[in-house]
Write a protein that holds these residues in place. Sequence first.
Motif: not given
Length: 82
Positions: A15-16, A19-20, A22-23
Amino acid sequence: MGKNKKYKRSVYQSLAVITQFGINMLVPIFLCSFAGLFLDRKLGTAFWFVLLFFVGAISGFRNIFILARKIYEGDDKDEEQT
């Protein structure tokens, strides 16, 4: 119990990473788009937004490529150690 903790850690790490990704993709696009919109409004032009949007997209893809390469190289090193 140990297997369950390892699974949860793996899920959280995945998940991390998502998220990375996407960011690392969205931040350059938004920053460059806003800069292009600002320049278009200030200068009365209509091409800076489009140009800087594509610059942001290219830099976002570059960021994702670098991150993916680091993750992939890290996985190879982990496999070699075990």
